[in-house]
Motif scaffolding. Structure first.
Motif, PDB file in Angstrom:
ATOM      1  N   ASN A   1     -12.735 -40.321  21.279  1.00  0.00           N
ATOM      2  CA  ASN A   1     -13.073 -41.048  19.490  1.00  0.00           C
ATOM      3  C   ASN A   1     -12.405 -42.013  19.676  1.00  0.00           C
ATOM      4  O   ASN A   1     -10.939 -41.634  21.172  1.00  0.00           O
ATOM      5  CB  ASN A   1     -12.498 -40.164  18.189  1.00  0.00           C
ATOM      6  CG  ASN A   1     -13.753 -38.648  17.511  1.00  0.00           C
ATOM      7  OD1 ASN A   1     -14.362 -39.633  17.839  1.00  0.00           O
ATOM      8  ND2 ASN A   1     -12.937 -37.302  18.087  1.00  0.00           N
TER       9      ASN A   1
ATOM     10  N   LYS B   1      -8.981 -37.646  15.319  1.00  0.00           N
ATOM     11  CA  LYS B   1     -10.280 -37.874  14.127  1.00  0.00           C
ATOM     12  C   LYS B   1     -11.231 -37.074  13.712  1.00  0.00           C
ATOM     13  O   LYS B   1     -11.651 -36.775  15.194  1.00  0.00           O
ATOM     14  CB  LYS B   1     -10.396 -39.758  14.936  1.00  0.00           C
ATOM     15  CG  LYS B   1     -11.201 -40.098  13.370  1.00  0.00           C
ATOM     16  CD  LYS B   1     -12.083 -41.970  14.463  1.00  0.00           C
ATOM     17  CE  LYS B   1     -12.430 -42.311  12.354  1.00  0.00           C
ATOM     18  NZ  LYS B   1     -12.850 -43.639  13.542  1.00  0.00           N
ATOM     19  N   PRO B   2     -11.806 -36.363  12.816  1.00  0.00           N
ATOM     20  CA  PRO B   2     -12.865 -35.997  12.549  1.00  0.00           C
ATOM     21  C   PRO B   2     -14.095 -36.436  13.598  1.00  0.00           C
ATOM     22  O   PRO B   2     -14.179 -38.270  13.028  1.00  0.00           O
ATOM     23  CB  PRO B   2     -12.881 -35.866  11.122  1.00  0.00           C
ATOM     24  CG  PRO B   2     -11.739 -36.973  10.508  1.00  0.00           C
ATOM     25  CD  PRO B   2     -10.979 -37.314  11.326  1.00  0.00           C
TER      26      PRO B   2
ATOM     27  N   ARG C   1     -17.266 -37.927  12.500  1.00  0.00           N
ATOM     28  CA  ARG C   1     -18.097 -38.409  11.391  1.00  0.00           C
ATOM     29  C   ARG C   1     -19.976 -38.900  12.328  1.00  0.00           C
ATOM     30  O   ARG C   1     -19.685 -39.732  12.923  1.00  0.00           O
ATOM     31  CB  ARG C   1     -17.644 -39.361  11.209  1.00  0.00           C
ATOM     32  CG  ARG C   1     -18.522 -39.913   9.404  1.00  0.00           C
ATOM     33  CD  ARG C   1     -18.237 -41.215   8.961  1.00  0.00           C
ATOM     34  NE  ARG C   1     -19.004 -41.617   7.616  1.00  0.00           N
ATOM     35  CZ  ARG C   1     -18.931 -41.217   6.648  1.00  0.00           C
ATOM     36  NH1 ARG C   1     -18.304 -40.322   6.345  1.00  0.00           N
ATOM     37  NH2 ARG C   1     -18.872 -42.054   5.850  1.00  0.00           N
TER      38      ARG C   1
ATOM     39  N   ASP D   1     -18.740 -27.307  12.906  1.00  0.00           N
ATOM     40  CA  ASP D   1     -17.403 -26.411  13.113  1.00  0.00           C
ATOM     41  C   ASP D   1     -18.479 -25.281  12.735  1.00  0.00           C
ATOM     42  O   ASP D   1     -18.256 -24.110  12.718  1.00  0.00           O
ATOM     43  CB  ASP D   1     -16.773 -26.301  12.178  1.00  0.00           C
ATOM     44  CG  ASP D   1     -15.840 -27.578  12.160  1.00  0.00           C
ATOM     45  OD1 ASP D   1     -16.181 -28.250  13.395  1.00  0.00           O
ATOM     46  OD2 ASP D   1     -15.317 -28.043  11.335  1.00  0.00           O
TER      47      ASP D   1
ATOM     48  N   GLU E   1     -19.573 -34.763   8.611  1.00  0.00           N
ATOM     49  CA  GLU E   1     -18.464 -34.666   8.764  1.00  0.00           C
ATOM     50  C   GLU E   1     -18.039 -33.512   9.322  1.00  0.00           C
ATOM     51  O   GLU E   1     -18.376 -32.558   8.752  1.00  0.00           O
ATOM     52  CB  GLU E   1     -16.954 -35.016   7.902  1.00  0.00           C
ATOM     53  CG  GLU E   1     -17.072 -37.296   7.703  1.00  0.00           C
ATOM     54  CD  GLU E   1     -15.928 -36.800   7.269  1.00  0.00           C
ATOM     55  OE1 GLU E   1     -15.377 -36.101   7.336  1.00  0.00           O
ATOM     56  OE2 GLU E   1     -15.807 -38.864   6.856  1.00  0.00           O
ATOM     57  N   ALA E   2     -17.557 -33.333  10.701  1.00  0.00           N
ATOM     58  CA  ALA E   2     -16.684 -32.375  10.997  1.00  0.00           C
ATOM     59  C   ALA E   2     -15.126 -32.159  11.642  1.00  0.00           C
ATOM     60  O   ALA E   2     -15.226 -33.024  12.281  1.00  0.00           O
ATOM     61  CB  ALA E   2     -17.680 -30.633  12.388  1.00  0.00           C
ATOM     62  N   GLN E   3     -14.005 -31.107  11.972  1.00  0.00           N
ATOM     63  CA  GLN E   3     -13.195 -31.548  12.890  1.00  0.00           C
ATOM     64  C   GLN E   3     -13.558 -31.280  14.303  1.00  0.00           C
ATOM     65  O   GLN E   3     -12.818 -31.749  14.762  1.00  0.00           O
ATOM     66  CB  GLN E   3     -12.510 -30.528  12.008  1.00  0.00           C
ATOM     67  CG  GLN E   3     -11.702 -30.331  10.365  1.00  0.00           C
ATOM     68  CD  GLN E   3     -11.007 -31.926   9.906  1.00  0.00           C
ATOM     69  OE1 GLN E   3     -10.377 -32.420  11.143  1.00  0.00           O
ATOM     70  NE2 GLN E   3     -12.107 -32.534   8.639  1.00  0.00           N
ATOM     71  N   GLU E   4     -14.227 -30.493  14.362  1.00  0.00           N
ATOM     72  CA  GLU E   4     -14.405 -30.063  15.873  1.00  0.00           C
ATOM     73  C   GLU E   4     -15.417 -30.861  16.164  1.00  0.00           C
ATOM     74  O   GLU E   4     -15.456 -31.060  17.177  1.00  0.00           O
ATOM     75  CB  GLU E   4     -14.159 -28.647  16.233  1.00  0.00           C
ATOM     76  CG  GLU E   4     -13.206 -27.763  15.824  1.00  0.00           C
ATOM     77  CD  GLU E   4     -11.654 -27.925  16.215  1.00  0.00           C
ATOM     78  OE1 GLU E   4     -12.060 -28.966  17.550  1.00  0.00           O
ATOM     79  OE2 GLU E   4     -10.293 -28.575  16.173  1.00  0.00           O
TER      80      GLU E   4
ATOM     81  N   ASN F   1     -19.865 -42.193  13.988  1.00  0.00           N
ATOM     82  CA  ASN F   1     -18.224 -42.393  14.091  1.00  0.00           C
ATOM     83  C   ASN F   1     -18.986 -44.621  14.102  1.00  0.00           C
ATOM     84  O   ASN F   1     -19.362 -44.723  12.888  1.00  0.00           O
ATOM     85  CB  ASN F   1     -17.189 -42.417  15.355  1.00  0.00           C
ATOM     86  CG  ASN F   1     -16.204 -41.055  15.597  1.00  0.00           C
ATOM     87  OD1 ASN F   1     -17.113 -40.643  14.509  1.00  0.00           O
ATOM     88  ND2 ASN F   1     -16.249 -40.565  16.100  1.00  0.00           N
TER      89      ASN F   1
ATOM     90  N   ALA G   1     -14.879 -33.424  18.855  1.00  0.00           N
ATOM     91  CA  ALA G   1     -13.861 -35.047  18.405  1.00  0.00           C
ATOM     92  C   ALA G   1     -13.254 -34.949  20.182  1.00  0.00           C
ATOM     93  O   ALA G   1     -13.270 -33.627  21.306  1.00  0.00           O
ATOM     94  CB  ALA G   1     -13.403 -34.827  17.302  1.00  0.00           C
TER      95      ALA G   1
ATOM     96  N   ARG H   1      -9.814 -34.056  21.875  1.00  0.00           N
ATOM     97  CA  ARG H   1      -8.070 -33.159  21.081  1.00  0.00           C
ATOM     98  C   ARG H   1      -7.543 -33.464  22.468  1.00  0.00           C
ATOM     99  O   ARG H   1      -6.504 -32.959  22.939  1.00  0.00           O
ATOM    100  CB  ARG H   1      -9.007 -32.359  21.133  1.00  0.00           C
ATOM    101  CG  ARG H   1     -10.015 -31.397  19.866  1.00  0.00           C
ATOM    102  CD  ARG H   1      -8.986 -32.543  18.143  1.00  0.00           C
ATOM    103  NE  ARG H   1     -10.095 -31.677  17.382  1.00  0.00           N
ATOM    104  CZ  ARG H   1      -9.758 -32.166  15.957  1.00  0.00           C
ATOM    105  NH1 ARG H   1      -8.557 -33.606  16.135  1.00  0.00           N
ATOM    106  NH2 ARG H   1     -10.668 -31.911  15.884  1.00  0.00           N
TER     107      ARG H   1
END
Length: 259
Positions: A173, A178-179, A181, A197, A215-218, A235, A255, A257
């Motif tokens: 990302n 950033k989540p 998308r 997730d 959308e997702a966080q991971e 994204n 994502a 990390r």
């Protein structure tokens, strides 16, 4: 009276004929139910784990292309349940003759008083042979299905690696934290499953022209049975087609990390 009985026996349909007619009737009902749900044969194969050519043979009433009646009955029940129909009722209407009944004309049942040790021994051998043969047949079919499933998973994995989307697991990302998308645009009607997730956010068939975003966080995983009809935008990247029409595809977007 004798002539009437003879004519009645001659016009009575055979078991194979009755099975073919019932299979065509049940198959037509299953095909109509599948089409009413806008579900392709590939989607039905994924839901039932029954090979596509068997599903096609059931819908078309092609008795010659299917295995023994006991397996046809099982396939009908499994397929109907997957489509939301009463599988037990549909399968019970399919006529079949138990394999054990085929031995009755050639087996003479002796009274217990007339059974000698040699008779008991031969009967025991016959029962053991039949049981081993039935078990071997069942295990062989199970191994073939497991092998086909493994091959399908390997092919799907290879197709994912060769797809135009580079963000299977190595996407970076623009900003750390950033989540994820993902936006999709459907060029054709397609079945989708979206997992964000580890939780299924959507599963179903969407019509042509649909635009949706998740959308997702991971990480976010997209699975479809019509990869050529799905445009995916990750994204801010340009939307890309993830496969060929009618192709089953699964893509995971992760994502970044790294600090």
């Amino acid at each position: 009276m004798m002539k009437w009985c003879r004519k009645k026996i001659e016009i009575e349909p055979s078991l194979k004929q009755r099975s073919a007619e019932k299979l065509l009737e049940v198959g037509t009902q299953l095909r109509q139910a599948r089409q009413a749900q806008a579900l392709s044969l590939e989607g039905a194969e994924a839901k039932t784990m029954i090979q596509r050519h068997l599903l096609r043979a059931i819908e078309a009433g092609c008795l010659e292309e299917l295995p023994e009646p006991i397996y046809i009955q099982s396939y009908i029940k499994q397929y109907a349940n997957a489509l939301g129909l009463d599988g037990a009722e549909l399968s019970s209407n399919f006529p079949r003759e138990d394999r054990q009944l085929q031995f009755k004309p050639s087996v003479r049942i002796l009274p217990a008083a007339q059974l000698r040790p040699v008779h008991l021994y031969l009967l025991y051998l016959f029962v053991v042979f039949w049981a081993v043969n039935a078990l071997s047949h069942t295990l062989t079919r199970g191994e073939m299905q497991a092998s086909n499933l493994q091959t399908k998973k390997q092919l799907s994995s290879t197709q994912i690696q060769q797809s135009g989307i580079k963000s299977i697991s190595t996407v970076e990302n623009a900003e750390n934290g950033k989540p994820v998308r993902v936006s999709v645009t459907l060029k054709a009607q397609s079945w989708l499953r979206i997992t964000a997730d580890g939780k299924t956010e959507f599963e179903g068939t969407l019509p042509q022209g649909t635009q949706r975003s998740w959308e997702a966080q991971e990480e976010l995983t997209l699975r479809t049975e019509n990869a050529g009809g799905v445009l995916v935008q990750f994204n801010q990247e340009k939307a890309k087609q993830i496969g060929n029409p009618g192709q089953m595809q699964e893509v995971t977007f992760a994502a970044n990390r790294r600090l």
